[in-house]
Design an enzyme around this catalytic site. Structure first.
Site, PDB file in Angstrom:
ATOM      1  N   GLY A 195       1.631  -4.141   5.366  1.00  0.00           N
ATOM      2  CA  GLY A 195       0.179  -3.670   5.805  1.00  0.00           C
ATOM      3  C   GLY A 195      -0.065  -2.756   6.884  1.00  0.00           C
ATOM      4  O   GLY A 195      -0.808  -2.561   7.454  1.00  0.00           O
ATOM      5  N   SER A 282       7.608  -3.816   4.523  1.00  0.00           N
ATOM      6  CA  SER A 282       6.915  -2.960   5.210  1.00  0.00           C
ATOM      7  C   SER A 282       6.980  -3.336   6.687  1.00  0.00           C
ATOM      8  O   SER A 282       7.939  -3.475   7.530  1.00  0.00           O
ATOM      9  CB  SER A 282       5.854  -2.581   4.496  1.00  0.00           C
TER      10      SER A 282
END
Length: 587
Positions: A195, A282
């Protein structure tokens, strides 16, 4: 060109990890350094330090008088006596074959005076605590991968929280999943959500750890940590003499604290504290790399699984400049306040602070900060020095990472609100007559034209993801690490038009890794038609993860081929019915 084969059987291989001496640690390090059971290959220095640190931890943690076993005759098998106190979780039933413990607090709520302070280990408790519901996500500006305004859920209301404050400051919790069997000494997987280090939450349904725990025969942990400005803020004069708080790396310190809880309690859940694989995707992968180079965390990292992210840091100067802009923005929004600077930021509620960030477009917080204490000033030099030489690494990327970030180049035609609604309500078994032109602006169509959507997304993929992944793995290779593995995920069997608009997009490998194909951001992709092939591909990936976290190599017989080490990547793909594997080399 990647050579393709069907999966079958071949021999599996493993590699034994050797311990390295533990580096010097700054004083006052988030409570204390972890006490690890000395490995048989440990150096004399590490053995001596281990005894000293073990004594320190025993002094710091109030004794509970509890057995180290999670399952006791005649008792609830989910009753576990942790170092903080007893908890009881959920027996997920025969169909699931797992136990779970949700919302375990590992640190005090970072509110009031504890906002922008290093995490403080949660106070112990005596009564049995029910850990059967996910904890709140941390405060953040709502995005596609944020929790719902209704709480730590994924539902249609997520769209109503877009660009609005969601989450709660009392959020430092973690979740544990394990098979409902008597097996012990299971490998531990510590998963960090993505995120952009700005949004995300451990209760995202993609991260439900039950299926991975059962099929990988592992203890799976998912964790909340402070994100955005609450997780990374390096402001002049904020530390009050505390070098850890001065670092501004509060999110990183949360993860260190959570990892320490897991290290100290792994055996209570039937796990092996000397076999912890830190996995993230991520920004979560960025955080995996940061833990690998941090002197506070690297003794606890036995294996690493960074997916779609590399070692990436920001300078103290960048972080300070950002903090100054935030304080100026807050003052412009609250001119009547008698407070200024950090005092003004501390006086604002979490929601009001998020509103300031969104209004002034300051929610892209600099993270992780190379402060010289929590994170080395030159982290790549540390990586190349050999601190991770004996840590097996399984990294991954998707082929079309950049296709998730059309908003960054104004490629999407609908608003984020309308796009979320469309994708949430889309029925992959009845796709209707949608076309790429319903989702992408005309200048990017057709997608395969010169300078079209495919080329634009490929540029984002290289600039943001594959380039830094290459640098990170090459740095470890130069250090002498000989257990480096990488996959490229090419699956793009979504119903039209999503096969062209998204394809093998950033994060779409996560449902395959966790074995979760229910309602999530990617529900539009999973149809009855593509089910046989994707389930076989997921089985193959989970089997590789199981072998990696157990033995340090993703190789297993089901692959039907050798998984060569980096710079060769194993290409993972499937059509509607069959898995296809190939290889490609990054030069």
């Amino acid at each position: 060109m990647a050579m393709m084969v069907r999966f079958s059987d071949t021999a599996c291989h493993s590699r034994t990890k050797e311990a390295v001496p533990m580096p010097a640690v700054p004083s006052g390090a988030v409570g204390r350094q972890p006490a690890r059971r000395p490995r048989t290959t440990s150096s004399p220095l590490r053995s001596i330090l281990g005894l000293v640190l073990a004594a320190a931890v025993l002094t710091a943690v109030p004794p509970t008088g509890a057995s180290a076993h999670a399952v006791q005759p005649g008792k609830d098998p989910t009753l576990v006596h942790t170092t903080l106190g007893p908890i009881v979780g959920r027996d997920e039933g025969r169909s699931s074959g797992t136990y779970s413990w949700l919302g375990i607090p590992y640190a005090e709520p970072p509110v009031g005076d504890l906002r922008w302070r290093a995490p403080k280990t949660h106070r112990s408790w005596v009564d049995v605590r029910r850990t059967q519901r996910y904890g709140s996500g941390c405060p953040q500006p709502g995005r596609f991968f944020s929790p719902s305004p209704n709480g730590p859920f994924y539902d249609l209301a997520v769209r109503d929280g877009l660009q609005q404050p969601v989450g709660e400051e009392d959020c430092l919790t973690l979740n544990v999943f394990r098979p409902s069997t008597p097996k012990r000494n299971l490998p531990v997987v510590f998963f960090i959500h993505g995120g952009s280090n700005v949004v995300g939450y451990s209760a995202d349904p993609m991260y439900d750890g039950r299926e991975l725990a059962r099929r990988a025969e592992a203890v799976v942990v998912t964790v909340n940590y402070r994100v955005g400005i609450f997780g990374w803020l390096n402001a002049e004069g904020s530390a009050a003499g505390d070098p850890l708080s001065a670092s501004g790396n509060f999110g990183t310190l949360d993860l260190v604290n959570a990892l320490r809880f897991v290290d100290q309690n792994a055996r209570k859940f039937g796990g092996d504290a000397d076999n912890i694989s830190v996995m993230g995707q991520s920004a979560g992968a960025v955080n995996v790399w940061s833990l690998l180079v941090s002197p506070l965390a690297r003794p606890m990292v036995d294996k690493a699984i960074p997916l779609s992210g590399g070692l990436s840091t920001r300078s103290v100067a960048d972080a300070r400049a950002y903090a100054d802009r935030v304080m100026q923005a807050a003052k412009s929004d609250h001119p009547s306040s008698d407070k200024n600077g950090l005092d003004l930021l501390r006086s604002l509620s979490a929601d009001d602070l998020v509103r300031v960030l969104v209004r002034h477009r300051l929610d892209a917080t600099p993270a992780v900060i190379a402060d010289g204490t929590v994170i080395p000033s030159d982290p790549y030099a540390v990586l190349e020095s050999g601190v991770g030489r004996d840590v097996p690494v399984l990294a991954g990327n998707t082929l079309e990472e950049g296709k998730l970030f059309g908003s960054a180049i104004a490629a999407h035609k609908p608003s984020d609100y309308d796009r979320f609604t469309l994708q949430y309500l889309f029925d992959p078994d009845n796709p209707g007559d949608l076309t790429p032109s319903d989702l992408l602006k005309d200048e990017y169509l057709p997608v395969d034209k010169p300078q079209g959507w495919n080329e634009a997304a490929a540029a984002l993929t290289e600039a943001v993801f594959t380039g830094i992944n290459r640098e990170s793995l090459n740095a470890l290779a130069r250090s002498g690490n000989r257990s480096l593995y990488h996959y490229r995920f090419d699956w793009n069997q979504q119903p039209a038009p999503f096969d062209q608009v998204y394809g093998a997009v950033h994060a779409i490998d996560l449902p395959f890794v966790f074995g979760n194909f229910g309602r999530s951001v990617f529900s539009y992709a999973f149809s009855q038609q593509n089910q046989p092939g994707r389930l076989r591909l997921s089985d193959l990936m989970i089997a590789s993860i199981r072998n990696f976290v157990t033995k340090g190599s993703p190789q297993h017989r089901g692959l039907g081929r050798t998984w060569d080490q980096w710079p060769t990547s194993l290409v993972l793909d499937a059509d509607d019915r069959h898995v296809h594997l190939g290889s490609t080399t990054d030069r």
